[in-house]
Design a protein around this motif. Structure first.
Motif, PDB file in Angstrom:
ATOM      1  N   ALA A   1       3.439  -0.929  -6.954  1.00 18.07           N
ATOM      2  CA  ALA A   1       2.409  -1.925  -7.200  1.00 18.07           C
ATOM      3  C   ALA A   1       1.458  -1.555  -8.330  1.00 18.07           C
ATOM      4  O   ALA A   1       0.741  -2.402  -8.836  1.00 18.07           O
ATOM      5  CB  ALA A   1       1.612  -2.149  -5.914  1.00 18.07           C
TER       6      ALA A   1
ATOM      7  N   GLU B   1       3.317  -9.229  -7.644  1.00 17.39           N
ATOM      8  CA  GLU B   1       2.748  -8.039  -8.264  1.00 17.39           C
ATOM      9  C   GLU B   1       1.393  -8.318  -8.907  1.00 17.39           C
ATOM     10  O   GLU B   1       0.781  -7.448  -9.497  1.00 17.39           O
ATOM     11  CB  GLU B   1       3.698  -7.488  -9.336  1.00 17.39           C
TER      12      GLU B   1
ATOM     13  N   LEU C   1       0.599  -7.370  -1.035  1.00 22.42           N
ATOM     14  CA  LEU C   1       1.848  -6.644  -1.192  1.00 22.42           C
ATOM     15  C   LEU C   1       3.024  -7.401  -0.603  1.00 22.42           C
ATOM     16  O   LEU C   1       2.930  -8.002   0.463  1.00 22.42           O
ATOM     17  CB  LEU C   1       1.736  -5.279  -0.512  1.00 22.42           C
TER      18      LEU C   1
ATOM     19  N   ALA D   1      -3.404  -4.389  -0.359  1.00 21.86           N
ATOM     20  CA  ALA D   1      -3.539  -3.314  -1.344  1.00 21.86           C
ATOM     21  C   ALA D   1      -4.831  -3.484  -2.121  1.00 21.86           C
ATOM     22  O   ALA D   1      -5.205  -4.607  -2.486  1.00 21.86           O
ATOM     23  CB  ALA D   1      -2.356  -3.303  -2.312  1.00 21.86           C
TER      24      ALA D   1
ATOM     25  N   ARG E   1      -2.981   1.237   0.279  1.00 20.06           N
ATOM     26  CA  ARG E   1      -2.105   0.246   0.887  1.00 20.06           C
ATOM     27  C   ARG E   1      -2.325   0.298   2.383  1.00 20.06           C
ATOM     28  O   ARG E   1      -2.171   1.363   2.996  1.00 20.06           O
ATOM     29  CB  ARG E   1      -0.638   0.515   0.551  1.00 20.06           C
TER      30      ARG E   1
ATOM     31  N   ASN F   1      -4.272  -7.058  -3.897  1.00 16.31           N
ATOM     32  CA  ASN F   1      -2.919  -7.590  -4.084  1.00 16.31           C
ATOM     33  C   ASN F   1      -2.279  -7.822  -2.725  1.00 16.31           C
ATOM     34  O   ASN F   1      -2.393  -6.982  -1.834  1.00 16.31           O
ATOM     35  CB  ASN F   1      -2.113  -6.577  -4.913  1.00 16.31           C
TER      36      ASN F   1
ATOM     37  N   ASN G   1       4.532  -2.996 -14.775  1.00 15.74           N
ATOM     38  CA  ASN G   1       4.898  -2.397 -13.489  1.00 15.74           C
ATOM     39  C   ASN G   1       6.159  -1.575 -13.744  1.00 15.74           C
ATOM     40  O   ASN G   1       7.170  -2.138 -14.149  1.00 15.74           O
ATOM     41  CB  ASN G   1       5.262  -3.470 -12.442  1.00 15.74           C
TER      42      ASN G   1
END
Lengths: 114, 110
Positions: free
Chosen positions: B96, A101, A97, A31, A50, A95, B92
Motif C-alpha cells: 500500500a 490503492e 485496504l 490503513a 494497518r 486508505n 506503488n
C-alpha cells in the motif's frame, strides 16, 4: 464524509519542545499513513499502520519521532525535542485496504520550530 | 533516489491550452497514480493506472503508462485557471505504500 481530519492546522514550537500531531482517518479505512512535506525533500513517507498495527516505519527518523494508532479512529505523530529542521507540513492519509490503492489525504499540519 | 520523478519542475500555459506532465520511475510497479495538490491542501488523486493498463481517462485528464520505458504522462486538455496546482506522480511497487515524485508546478494563466 468529512475526509481525513488533521489537527492542529498550524503549530509553532520552540526548539527542544515536544509536538504532537493528530489524525482522524476516514471511517472504515483500515490503513493510515504519515508523510512529511518540505520544499527541499518533497513528500517523504514516514510510517504506516494497518488495522492499527505498525507495518512500515522505514521513513521515520530513528530518534525523537514516534507514531501510534491506539484505536481505529485516530493516530498521533509525536516529535520530541523539536529542532528547526523538523519544520514541515505533516500529512496524514488513509486508505480502505483491499479496495483501492488511492490515498486520501488530510490538509496537513504545518509545524514551525523556532 | 526517487522511485518516481516528474521530468519538469514547472510548466506554464495559457487558459484553454493543453499541457502534459511526464514522469519516469524505477523498478517494477503495480500501479502509477497522479495526484494534484492545491495550496493549503493535501494531495488529491486524479487518476490511478495499473501496470497492465496503457491509458486511463478522467474528464479532461488522460494518463498513459509505458512499462517498457518506465514512464507515464498526464495530459490536461482545455486547461482552466483552477488547474493551477502541483502535480505529482506516485508509484506503488509493493503493498500500500506510495512513493511520490518531486512534483511539477503548473500555472495556468488567464
Amino acid at each position: 464524509n468529512a475526509g481525513v481530519i488533521q489537527t492542529p492546522r498550524h503549530k509553532v514550537t520552540g526548539k527542544g519542545q515536544e509536538a504532537t500531531l493528530w489524525c482522524e482517518p476516514i471511517s472504515g479505512h483500515s490503513a493510515v499513513f504519515w508523510y512529511r512535506q518540505t520544499i527541499v525533500q518533497g513528500l517523504e513517507f514516514l510510517t504506516y499502520f494497518r488495522n492499527q498495527a505498525p507495518i512500515d516505519d522505514s521513513g521515520m527518523p530513528k530518534e525523537r519521532f514516534s507514531a501510534q494508532m491506539p484505536n481505529q479512529s485516530h493516530s498521533t505523530l509525536k516529535i520530541q525535542s523539536t529542532q528547526p529542521q523538523d519544520s514541515a507540513v505533516y500529512l496524514c492519509a488513509s486508505n480502505p485496504l483491499g479496495i483501492t490503492e488511492t490515498l486520501y489525504f488530510g490538509s496537513g499540519t504545518r509545524l514551525t520550530v523556532l | 533516489s526517487q522511485l518516481a520523478e516528474e521530468n519538469s519542475w514547472a510548466l506554464s500555459v495559457h487558459e484553454g491550452e493543453s499541457v502534459t506532465v511526464n514522469c519516469s520511475y524505477k523498478t517494477s510497479i503495480t500501479a502509477l497514480q497522479w495526484y494534484r495538490q492545491k495550496s493549503g491542501k493535501g494531495p488529491a488523486q486524479l487518476i490511478l493506472i495499473r501496470s497492465n493498463e496503457r491509458e486511463k481517462r478522467n474528464g479532461r485528464l488522460r494518463a498513459t503508462l509505458d512499462t517498457s520505458s518506465q514512464s507515464s504522462s498526464l495530459s490536461i486538455t482545455a486547461t482552466r485557471c483552477e488547474d493551477t496546482a502541483v502535480y505529482f506522480c506516485a508509484a506503488n511497487n509493493a503493498g500500500a505504500k506510495l512513493t511520490f515524485g518531486g512534483g511539477t508546478r503548473l500555472t495556468v494563466r488567464p
